[in-house]
Enzyme design. Structure first.
Site, PDB file in Angstrom:
ATOM      1  N   LYS A  54       0.802  -1.225   0.000  1.00 23.23           N
ATOM      2  CA  LYS A  54       0.000   0.000   0.000  1.00 23.23           C
ATOM      3  C   LYS A  54       0.838   1.281   0.000  1.00 23.23           C
ATOM      4  O   LYS A  54       0.403   2.312  -0.516  1.00 23.23           O
ATOM      5  CB  LYS A  54      -0.939   0.013   1.208  1.00 23.23           C
ATOM      6  CG  LYS A  54      -2.117  -0.934   1.106  1.00 23.23           C
ATOM      7  CD  LYS A  54      -3.173  -0.399   0.155  1.00 23.23           C
ATOM      8  CE  LYS A  54      -4.464  -1.185   0.267  1.00 23.23           C
ATOM      9  NZ  LYS A  54      -5.524  -0.625  -0.599  1.00 23.23           N
ATOM     10  N   SER A 305       0.417  -9.957  -0.316  1.00 25.53           N
ATOM     11  CA  SER A 305       0.240  -8.501  -0.334  1.00 25.53           C
ATOM     12  C   SER A 305       0.447  -7.804   0.998  1.00 25.53           C
ATOM     13  O   SER A 305       0.658  -6.592   1.030  1.00 25.53           O
ATOM     14  CB  SER A 305      -1.157  -8.153  -0.872  1.00 25.53           C
ATOM     15  OG  SER A 305      -2.161  -8.767  -0.084  1.00 25.53           O
TER      16      SER A 305
END
Length: 407
Positions: A54, A305
């Site tokens: 992110k 992720s």
């Protein structure tokens, strides 16, 4: 018509991120390679700065603001990973950050967001509710709203993951990534399809929060009436307009996995890969393990992720994964209430190589007959066949056995 992000934007984002984000490792996965009959690699974004990919999109978005906009501060909404990415990026770029988080956001993610310098406000029970509060804050104060996925700069930043993958594994044929709002898979698809149109890009959603299948069927973003999953990082009730355009045109397939699939994937990553990954980060691996993707052509790269997992959740998920794999039993046994009966029961379990983790012995259940006792046990086993043999042995000795389902 939404204009799609181009390769030049992703390449420019990579230049912007040079020296800020890490080039994360690509590690082989022997268990997955053996299962799929070809090379499978894991892209380690869980060891990225702030614990997830992110920060890539957040930094690009904030870096491209004017100095006047950064002076007004930034605001975001997130269950944790985007929050940390925004907080870190804002701190590096000298902007004040306010982050709205759901009331039940994992405490480690909250603490990390604060440590990076952001002010945290708790609003609502879902990210969607926090998003409304963050947008209202932006309208009231003039702070710049940093969307977690639905912005070109964010998508371009996330696309740098694919640029690294293509350099680390030029022969890749299939890319798999978890999907919440769609920012990561959109960026990955932009870069991958521009450089290698033959690559299949597969997005994976948690079945309990799968907004994309219905949206793709409807031809427009559709909001889920309700959603729930252990994978809080991809628990998004509605795709964005920008990400929907990218996914519908560039992503080859969206599949779903259950929380049981995710917990088994987390357990495999921990046991076999020595990788500490959060539930959302294991969605791609869950799809490969569960067979959710009909035809997988190796070499495959699955993106891990994120790694920001609450230790308490990790304990529950590991137990759930063991239960789903048939390696952890919760059983209730009824037997006669007489001296030595519990010792006999435990001895029988030990004889069949079961490891008793805990025991609760109770006589107060109104459904019990007089002279009967109920014993609740948690037992570690070596797998589904071993569990079945143990249960059969107990029933064969006259015990009434009820087996709790994983959940």
């Amino acid at each position: 018509m939404t204009e799609l992000v181009g390769l030049a934007e992703v390449t420019a984002a990579r230049e912007l991120l040079a020296g800020v984000t890490r080039v994360t490792p690509l590690e082989p996965s022997r268990p997955l390679s053996e299962a799929l009959g070809g090379p499978v690699w894991l892209k380690g974004e869980h060891v990225q700065r702030a614990g997830s990919y992110k920060v890539r999109g957040a930094y690009v978005r904030i870096a491209r603001l004017s100095a006047a906009d950064r002076d007004r501060g930034v605001v975001a909404a997130s269950a944790g990973n985007h929050a940390q990415g925004v907080a870190l990026a804002a701190g590096l770029l000298g902007a004040a950050a306010t982050v709205f988080m759901p009331v039940g956001a994992p405490l480690p993610k909250v603490a990390a967001t604060k440590r990076y310098g952001a002010r945290v406000e708790f609003v609502g029970n879902t990210v969607d509710e926090s998003l409304v509060a963050a947008e209202d804050f932006a309208n009231r104060t003039g702070a710049v709203f940093i969307h977690p996925f639905d912005h070109r700069d964010v998508i371009a930043g996330q696309g740098t993951v694919a640029l690294e993958i293509l350099e680390q594994c030029p022969e890749v044929r299939t890319l798999v990534a978890g999907v919440g709002g769609g920012g990561l898979v959109s960026g990955v698809a932009v870069a991958a399809k521009a450089l290698r149109p033959d690559i299949r890009v597969i997005g994976v959603q948690a079945a309990g929060a799968a907004a994309f299948p219905a949206s793709l069927k409807a031809g427009e973003p559709v909001r889920l009436p309700a959603f729930a999953t252990i994978a809080d990082g991809i628990a998004v009730g509605r795709p964005g307009e920008v990400t929907f355009a990218h996914v519908s045109k560039l992503v080859d397939e969206i599949v779903t996995v259950s929380d049981e699939d995710i917990s088994r994937a987390l357990l495999m990553l921990l046991e076999r890969g020595k990788q500490v990954v959060e539930p959302a980060g294991a969605a791609g691996v869950a799809a490969l393990m569960s067979g959710a993707i009909a035809a997988v052509e190796p070499p495959v790269v699955a993106v891990l992720s994120g790694g920001n997992i609450d230790p308490l959740l990790m304990l529950r998920v590991i137990e759930h994964g063991l239960a789903s794999a048939g390696r952890f039993l919760r059983i209730t046994v009824r037997c006669a209430d007489r001296p030595g009966q519990l010792a006999s029961l435990l001895g029988l379990i030990a004889e069949h190589r079961g490891n008793v983790v805990d025991v609760v012995h109770q006589r107060q259940n109104p459904h019990l007959r007089l002279g009967e006792v109920e014993v609740a046990l948690s037992v570690e086993t070596r797998g589904a066949e071993h569990s079945d043999r143990l249960i059969s042995a107990l029933r064969g000795c006259g015990y009434q056995v009820d087996v709790a389902q994983p959940g």
